[in-house]
Design a protein around this motif. Structure first.
Motif, mmCIF file in Angstrom:
data_model
loop_
_atom_site.group_PDB
_atom_site.id
_atom_site.type_symbol
_atom_site.label_atom_id
_atom_site.label_comp_id
_atom_site.label_asym_id
_atom_site.label_seq_id
_atom_site.Cartn_x
_atom_site.Cartn_y
_atom_site.Cartn_z
ATOM 1 N N TYR A 7 0.825 -1.207 0.000
ATOM 2 C CA TYR A 7 0.000 0.000 0.000
ATOM 3 C C TYR A 7 0.862 1.262 0.000
ATOM 4 O O TYR A 7 0.508 2.263 -0.632
ATOM 5 N N GLY A 8 1.976 1.229 0.688
ATOM 6 C CA GLY A 8 2.873 2.379 0.693
ATOM 7 C C GLY A 8 3.402 2.687 -0.693
ATOM 8 O O GLY A 8 3.372 3.832 -1.146
ATOM 9 N N GLY A 13 3.355 5.922 -5.397
ATOM 10 C CA GLY A 13 3.380 6.097 -6.850
ATOM 11 C C GLY A 13 2.207 6.917 -7.347
ATOM 12 O O GLY A 13 2.349 7.781 -8.220
ATOM 13 N N ALA A 14 1.032 6.669 -6.770
ATOM 14 C CA ALA A 14 -0.144 7.446 -7.141
ATOM 15 C C ALA A 14 0.047 8.910 -6.752
ATOM 16 O O ALA A 14 -0.347 9.818 -7.498
ATOM 17 N N GLY A 15 0.674 9.154 -5.604
ATOM 18 C CA GLY A 15 0.946 10.525 -5.182
ATOM 19 C C GLY A 15 1.890 11.237 -6.141
ATOM 20 O O GLY A 15 1.721 12.419 -6.428
ATOM 21 N N LEU A 16 2.878 10.518 -6.658
ATOM 22 C CA LEU A 16 3.791 11.103 -7.635
ATOM 23 C C LEU A 16 3.068 11.467 -8.932
ATOM 24 O O LEU A 16 3.275 12.546 -9.490
ATOM 25 N N VAL A 17 2.212 10.574 -9.389
ATOM 26 C CA VAL A 17 1.465 10.836 -10.627
ATOM 27 C C VAL A 17 0.517 12.009 -10.436
ATOM 28 O O VAL A 17 0.456 12.917 -11.273
ATOM 29 N N ILE A 18 -0.211 12.022 -9.341
ATOM 30 C CA ILE A 18 -1.142 13.121 -9.079
ATOM 31 C C ILE A 18 -0.378 14.433 -8.896
ATOM 32 O O ILE A 18 -0.795 15.479 -9.403
ATOM 33 N N GLY A 19 0.761 14.379 -8.209
ATOM 34 C CA GLY A 19 1.584 15.571 -8.054
ATOM 35 C C GLY A 19 2.074 16.097 -9.392
ATOM 36 O O GLY A 19 2.100 17.308 -9.627
ATOM 37 N N ARG A 60 7.606 19.910 -5.014
ATOM 38 C CA ARG A 60 6.171 19.718 -4.769
ATOM 39 C C ARG A 60 5.710 18.332 -5.189
ATOM 40 O O ARG A 60 4.898 17.703 -4.510
ATOM 41 N N ILE A 61 6.220 17.841 -6.315
ATOM 42 C CA ILE A 61 5.852 16.502 -6.782
ATOM 43 C C ILE A 61 6.377 15.447 -5.810
ATOM 44 O O ILE A 61 5.662 14.492 -5.469
ATOM 45 N N LEU A 62 7.606 15.608 -5.335
ATOM 46 C CA LEU A 62 8.164 14.648 -4.380
ATOM 47 C C LEU A 62 7.424 14.688 -3.045
ATOM 48 O O LEU A 62 7.224 13.642 -2.413
ATOM 49 N N ILE A 63 6.996 15.862 -2.624
ATOM 50 C CA ILE A 63 6.208 15.960 -1.395
ATOM 51 C C ILE A 63 4.873 15.244 -1.572
ATOM 52 O O ILE A 63 4.407 14.547 -0.666
ATOM 53 N N SER A 64 4.255 15.378 -2.743
ATOM 54 C CA SER A 64 2.999 14.662 -3.013
ATOM 55 C C SER A 64 3.207 13.152 -2.931
ATOM 56 O O SER A 64 2.382 12.430 -2.371
ATOM 57 N N GLY A 65 4.310 12.678 -3.482
ATOM 58 C CA GLY A 65 4.623 11.254 -3.399
ATOM 59 C C GLY A 65 4.872 10.801 -1.974
ATOM 60 O O GLY A 65 4.450 9.721 -1.564
ATOM 61 N N ALA A 66 5.547 11.640 -1.186
ATOM 62 C CA ALA A 66 5.814 11.291 0.214
ATOM 63 C C ALA A 66 4.532 11.241 1.026
ATOM 64 O O ALA A 66 4.364 10.378 1.897
ATOM 65 N N ILE A 67 3.621 12.159 0.751
ATOM 66 C CA ILE A 67 2.329 12.135 1.445
ATOM 67 C C ILE A 67 1.567 10.865 1.079
ATOM 68 O O ILE A 67 0.986 10.204 1.948
ATOM 69 N N GLY A 68 1.579 10.496 -0.208
ATOM 70 C CA GLY A 68 0.937 9.254 -0.627
ATOM 71 C C GLY A 68 1.577 8.039 0.016
ATOM 72 O O GLY A 68 0.879 7.109 0.439
ATOM 73 N N LEU A 69 2.892 8.034 0.118
ATOM 74 C CA LEU A 69 3.606 6.935 0.761
ATOM 75 C C LEU A 69 3.206 6.817 2.230
ATOM 76 O O LEU A 69 2.902 5.722 2.709
ATOM 77 N N PHE A 71 0.477 7.939 3.695
ATOM 78 C CA PHE A 71 -0.916 7.525 3.784
ATOM 79 C C PHE A 71 -1.057 6.041 3.460
ATOM 80 O O PHE A 71 -1.836 5.327 4.101
ATOM 81 N N GLY A 72 -0.290 5.555 2.486
ATOM 82 C CA GLY A 72 -0.340 4.133 2.139
ATOM 83 C C GLY A 72 0.170 3.247 3.254
ATOM 84 O O GLY A 72 -0.402 2.186 3.530
ATOM 85 N N ILE A 73 1.233 3.663 3.922
ATOM 86 C CA ILE A 73 1.749 2.896 5.059
ATOM 87 C C ILE A 73 0.727 2.873 6.183
ATOM 88 O O ILE A 73 0.476 1.829 6.796
ATOM 89 N N LEU A 74 0.121 4.017 6.442
ATOM 90 C CA LEU A 74 -0.911 4.087 7.479
ATOM 91 C C LEU A 74 -2.110 3.207 7.123
ATOM 92 O O LEU A 74 -2.603 2.450 7.962
ATOM 93 N N LEU A 75 -2.552 3.268 5.880
ATOM 94 C CA LEU A 75 -3.677 2.449 5.441
ATOM 95 C C LEU A 75 -3.338 0.962 5.513
ATOM 96 O O LEU A 75 -4.148 0.152 5.963
ATOM 97 N N GLY A 76 -2.134 0.598 5.091
ATOM 98 C CA GLY A 76 -1.707 -0.803 5.168
ATOM 99 C C GLY A 76 -1.658 -1.300 6.609
ATOM 100 O O GLY A 76 -2.025 -2.444 6.884
ATOM 101 N N ALA A 77 -1.208 -0.451 7.522
ATOM 102 C CA ALA A 77 -1.154 -0.843 8.920
ATOM 103 C C ALA A 77 -2.562 -1.016 9.505
ATOM 104 O O ALA A 77 -2.807 -1.939 10.281
ATOM 105 N N ILE A 78 -3.477 -0.143 9.100
ATOM 106 C CA ILE A 78 -4.859 -0.255 9.596
ATOM 107 C C ILE A 78 -5.513 -1.524 9.043
ATOM 108 O O ILE A 78 -6.170 -2.253 9.780
ATOM 109 N N LEU A 79 -5.333 -1.768 7.758
ATOM 110 C CA LEU A 79 -5.944 -2.951 7.148
ATOM 111 C C LEU A 79 -5.290 -4.249 7.632
ATOM 112 O O LEU A 79 -5.926 -5.302 7.611
#
Length: 82
Positions: A7-8, A13-19, A60-69, A71-79
């Protein structure tokens, strides 16, 4: 643990694309990916990136990717706990 990494990486990767889609354009045109991926080679390239704003766009693009990463780690831990 695999689910957290998956998930991370997926949301990172999705954060990088969206960024890139949000911040990767100047003057109505998208910046070529090779300009964003390759660091400046010399002092003149560094000055050019500062003037054109590519450095800030890259950050800014790298920050978007880091935020996605994150969030993905957090989501993976919750799931994982379910």
């Amino acid at each position: 643990m695999i689910k957290i990494i998956f998930y991370g990486l997926l949301l990172g990767g999705a954060g990088l694309v969206i960024g890139y889609l949000i911040f990767g354009h100047v003057g109505g045109e998208f910046i070529p990916l090779d300009n964003l991926l390759n660091p400046p080679q010399d002092f003149l390239d560094e000055i050019q990136e500062t003037i054109t704003g590519i450095r800030q766009i890259r950050e800014r693009i790298l920050i978007s990717g880091a935020i996605g990463l994150g969030f993905g780690i957090l989501l993976g831990a919750i799931l994982r706990k379910k």
